[in-house]
Design an enzyme around this catalytic site. Structure first.
Site, PDB file in Angstrom:
ATOM      1  N   ARG A 261       0.812  -1.219   0.000  1.00 14.61           N
ATOM      2  CA  ARG A 261       0.000   0.000   0.000  1.00 14.61           C
ATOM      3  C   ARG A 261       0.845   1.269   0.000  1.00 14.61           C
ATOM      4  O   ARG A 261       0.308   2.365  -0.130  1.00 14.61           O
ATOM      5  CB  ARG A 261      -0.934   0.008   1.209  1.00 14.61           C
ATOM      6  CG  ARG A 261      -2.109  -0.943   1.057  1.00 14.61           C
ATOM      7  CD  ARG A 261      -3.081  -0.781   2.198  1.00 14.61           C
ATOM      8  NE  ARG A 261      -4.345  -1.454   1.927  1.00 14.61           N
ATOM      9  CZ  ARG A 261      -5.368  -1.489   2.765  1.00 14.61           C
ATOM     10  NH1 ARG A 261      -5.280  -0.879   3.946  1.00 14.61           N
ATOM     11  NH2 ARG A 261      -6.483  -2.126   2.449  1.00 14.61           N
TER      12      ARG A 261
ATOM     13  N   VAL B  54       6.072   2.827  -3.250  1.00 15.65           N
ATOM     14  CA  VAL B  54       6.847   1.904  -4.067  1.00 15.65           C
ATOM     15  C   VAL B  54       6.136   0.566  -4.193  1.00 15.65           C
ATOM     16  O   VAL B  54       6.028   0.008  -5.291  1.00 15.65           O
ATOM     17  CB  VAL B  54       8.258   1.708  -3.487  1.00 15.65           C
ATOM     18  CG1 VAL B  54       9.029   0.683  -4.313  1.00 15.65           C
ATOM     19  CG2 VAL B  54       9.011   3.020  -3.457  1.00 15.65           C
TER      20      VAL B  54
ATOM     21  N   TYR C 155      16.288   6.931   9.905  1.00 12.89           N
ATOM     22  CA  TYR C 155      15.763   6.126   8.804  1.00 12.89           C
ATOM     23  C   TYR C 155      16.896   5.396   8.088  1.00 12.89           C
ATOM     24  O   TYR C 155      16.732   4.257   7.642  1.00 12.89           O
ATOM     25  CB  TYR C 155      15.022   7.030   7.820  1.00 12.89           C
ATOM     26  CG  TYR C 155      14.349   6.294   6.689  1.00 12.89           C
ATOM     27  CD1 TYR C 155      13.179   5.571   6.906  1.00 12.89           C
ATOM     28  CD2 TYR C 155      14.873   6.321   5.404  1.00 12.89           C
ATOM     29  CE1 TYR C 155      12.559   4.893   5.872  1.00 12.89           C
ATOM     30  CE2 TYR C 155      14.253   5.648   4.366  1.00 12.89           C
ATOM     31  CZ  TYR C 155      13.095   4.939   4.604  1.00 12.89           C
ATOM     32  OH  TYR C 155      12.482   4.256   3.571  1.00 12.89           O
TER      33      TYR C 155
ATOM     34  N   LYS D 251      18.119   1.011   7.158  1.00 14.69           N
ATOM     35  CA  LYS D 251      18.334   0.641   5.763  1.00 14.69           C
ATOM     36  C   LYS D 251      19.745   0.086   5.553  1.00 14.69           C
ATOM     37  O   LYS D 251      19.949  -0.864   4.795  1.00 14.69           O
ATOM     38  CB  LYS D 251      18.093   1.849   4.856  1.00 14.69           C
ATOM     39  CG  LYS D 251      16.639   2.307   4.826  1.00 14.69           C
ATOM     40  CD  LYS D 251      15.710   1.202   4.362  1.00 14.69           C
ATOM     41  CE  LYS D 251      14.278   1.635   4.277  1.00 14.69           C
ATOM     42  NZ  LYS D 251      13.373   0.528   3.864  1.00 14.69           N
TER      43      LYS D 251
ATOM     44  N   ASN E 165      15.681  10.220  -4.148  1.00 15.71           N
ATOM     45  CA  ASN E 165      14.388  10.804  -3.781  1.00 15.71           C
ATOM     46  C   ASN E 165      13.293  10.341  -4.726  1.00 15.71           C
ATOM     47  O   ASN E 165      13.398  10.520  -5.944  1.00 15.71           O
ATOM     48  CB  ASN E 165      14.477  12.338  -3.838  1.00 15.71           C
ATOM     49  CG  ASN E 165      15.451  12.889  -2.834  1.00 15.71           C
ATOM     50  OD1 ASN E 165      15.250  12.813  -1.633  1.00 15.71           O
ATOM     51  ND2 ASN E 165      16.551  13.446  -3.331  1.00 15.71           N
ATOM     52  N   LEU E 166      12.234   9.797  -4.161  1.00 19.05           N
ATOM     53  CA  LEU E 166      11.136   9.243  -4.954  1.00 19.05           C
ATOM     54  C   LEU E 166       9.906  10.126  -4.869  1.00 19.05           C
ATOM     55  O   LEU E 166       9.677  10.823  -3.879  1.00 19.05           O
ATOM     56  CB  LEU E 166      10.781   7.841  -4.462  1.00 19.05           C
ATOM     57  CG  LEU E 166      11.916   6.829  -4.397  1.00 19.05           C
ATOM     58  CD1 LEU E 166      11.383   5.483  -3.941  1.00 19.05           C
ATOM     59  CD2 LEU E 166      12.614   6.705  -5.739  1.00 19.05           C
TER      60      LEU E 166
ATOM     61  N   ARG F 215       0.896  22.714  -0.711  1.00 16.85           N
ATOM     62  CA  ARG F 215       1.057  24.091  -0.258  1.00 16.85           C
ATOM     63  C   ARG F 215       0.664  25.096  -1.349  1.00 16.85           C
ATOM     64  O   ARG F 215      -0.061  26.056  -1.099  1.00 16.85           O
ATOM     65  CB  ARG F 215       2.504  24.305   0.173  1.00 16.85           C
ATOM     66  CG  ARG F 215       2.699  25.442   1.165  1.00 16.85           C
ATOM     67  CD  ARG F 215       4.117  25.447   1.688  1.00 16.85           C
ATOM     68  NE  ARG F 215       4.465  24.216   2.371  1.00 16.85           N
ATOM     69  CZ  ARG F 215       5.681  23.901   2.784  1.00 16.85           C
ATOM     70  NH1 ARG F 215       6.681  24.752   2.575  1.00 16.85           N
ATOM     71  NH2 ARG F 215       5.915  22.767   3.396  1.00 16.85           N
TER      72      ARG F 215
ATOM     73  N   ARG G  85      19.005  18.236  -5.908  1.00 21.17           N
ATOM     74  CA  ARG G  85      18.440  16.918  -5.664  1.00 21.17           C
ATOM     75  C   ARG G  85      18.136  16.216  -6.991  1.00 21.17           C
ATOM     76  O   ARG G  85      18.048  16.838  -8.043  1.00 21.17           O
ATOM     77  CB  ARG G  85      17.141  17.014  -4.844  1.00 21.17           C
ATOM     78  CG  ARG G  85      17.319  17.545  -3.435  1.00 21.17           C
ATOM     79  CD  ARG G  85      18.044  16.569  -2.549  1.00 21.17           C
ATOM     80  NE  ARG G  85      18.147  17.040  -1.174  1.00 21.17           N
ATOM     81  CZ  ARG G  85      19.165  17.740  -0.702  1.00 21.17           C
ATOM     82  NH1 ARG G  85      20.161  18.080  -1.511  1.00 21.17           N
ATOM     83  NH2 ARG G  85      19.212  18.113   0.562  1.00 21.17           N
TER      84      ARG G  85
ATOM     85  N   GLU H 276      18.029  22.901   5.172  1.00 20.46           N
ATOM     86  CA  GLU H 276      17.652  22.374   3.865  1.00 20.46           C
ATOM     87  C   GLU H 276      18.404  21.100   3.518  1.00 20.46           C
ATOM     88  O   GLU H 276      18.344  20.620   2.395  1.00 20.46           O
ATOM     89  CB  GLU H 276      17.885  23.421   2.776  1.00 20.46           C
ATOM     90  CG  GLU H 276      19.304  23.913   2.666  1.00 20.46           C
ATOM     91  CD  GLU H 276      19.448  25.041   1.657  1.00 20.46           C
ATOM     92  OE1 GLU H 276      18.462  25.340   0.948  1.00 20.46           O
ATOM     93  OE2 GLU H 276      20.537  25.628   1.582  1.00 20.46           O
TER      94      GLU H 276
END
EC number: 1.1.1.271
Length: 347
Positions: free
Chosen positions: A43, A46, A168, A172, A197-198, A219, A241, A301
């Site tokens: 769900r 990915v 995170y 991994k 980044n996905l 936003r 990115r 950032e």
């Protein structure tokens, strides 16, 4: 009831041969479309893309479970599931996910739950005796903040993950190493992929504190409806990115299941690098927001640049197909359809 079929096959098959056919090991993944494939995390963004891809390819025995049906953080439940189902292939896309701000706000939760999911699934897959191949989905957050750009797979463990990403990233990294460990000790064909980044469709649409593209879409859309003159975005916009559409990642994972059995993990990235400022302008244009972006340079950032070297993936024959702007347009349409009742004037 589970949303995919359950099997009544016997439990006497050996590892790499779920049907007890001594010649089955020679069959490729794409040549084995009736075999049982367990997608853990079907769900998620990915997992759902992989599910769609396997359905489109004609796989007929895809097994999935919702979290209510199978808590992957519960060892006993996971072991019972594998003992009963005996899948031949496993794609581990399940994880507790969120942006840096979300994981930094709940570090123990992110670290613990993701470690449990990884250890439980990989260990149960190894122990059940039926799994021919397992693919674990890692992340580019595994690399240190000062890694060379584009980052090769060899940069893993050359330094600590970027501050804020470690909660995170560490699970991994542990997952990659666990795949290598079961390969070395038990001969299990366990591989890992590390996408950058996905972005892409996911229902429900990610919350505001999630990843950057869905956050910007939400936003700018709300600002457009409210008639707001500006939208605040964290950082200076200078950070660079690489964004990869989830449908491209699903294709890459199928290629890996079919063609790759190496010990080292494999990077998956689009190769299309943009600054966050360029990204925000692209999203603003797609949404049709006519106000200005107010950059808050006092806010964090992240690392200055994060691009992965996907040369190994491309040598396997994979190339991304979805251009960034096209992917953003598709995602905005998805947002309007699923979050706004199909009407752009609904907040």
């Amino acid at each position: 009831m589970p949303s995919q079929q359950r099997s009544s096959s016997g439990s006497t098959a050996k590892a790499g041969d779920a049907d007890g056919d001594g010649d089955a090991a020679a069959v490729s993944f794409l040549g084995d479309k009736s075999a049982k494939v367990f997608i853990a995390g079907h769900r998620g963004m990915v997992g759902s893309a992989v599910h769609r891809k396997l359905d489109a390819l004609g796989f007929t025995n895809v097994v999935v479970r919702t979290r209510a049906e199978l808590d992957l953080a519960c060892q006993a439940a996971v072991e019972a599931f594998f003992a009963a189902e005996l899948p031949r292939y496993v794609i581990l896309a399940a994880a507790k996910v969120g942006g840096v701000h979300a994981s930094s706000a709940a570090p123990a939760e992110y670290l613990t739950e993701n470690l449990r999911i990884t250890v439980n699934v990989v260990d149960a897959a190894r122990r059940c005796g039926s799994v021919r191949k397992l693919l674990l989905l890692a992340s580019s957050t595994i690399y240190p903040a000062d890694a060379p750009q584009p980052t090769p797979e060899s940069a893993l463990l050359s330094g600590p993950p970027a501050p804020g990403s470690e909660w995170y990233a560490i699970p991994k990294i542990a997952g990659i190493k666990m795949c290598q460990a079961v390969r070395a000790e038990y001969g299990m064909d366990a591989i890992a992929a590390a996408p950058n980044n996905l972005y892409g469709p996911r229902h429900p649409f990610p919350p505001e504190q999630s990843h950057v593209i869905p956050a910007l879409i939400r936003r700018f859309h709300r600002a457009k409806l409210a008639g707001a003159g500006e939208v605040a975005v964290w950082g200076s916009g200078a950070a660079a990115r690489e964004f990869t559409h989830v449908d491209d990642v699903a294709e890459a994972l199928v290629v890996l299941m079919e063609r790759y059995s190496g010990e080292e993990h494999v990077n998956v990235g689009s190769g299309e690098e943009v600054t966050v400022r360029e990204l925000a302008e692209a999203v603003r244009g797609v949404v049709g927001y006519e106000g200005v972006v107010a950059w808050d340079a006092a806010r964090p950032e992240g690392v200055a640049r994060r691009v992965v070297d996907s040369g190994r993936m491309r040598k396997l024959g994979w190339e991304p197909r979805v251009a960034l702007r096209d992917g953003i347009q598709d995602l905005y349409r998805f947002y309007l359809r699923h979050e706004c009742g199909g009407q752009a004037h609904h907040a």
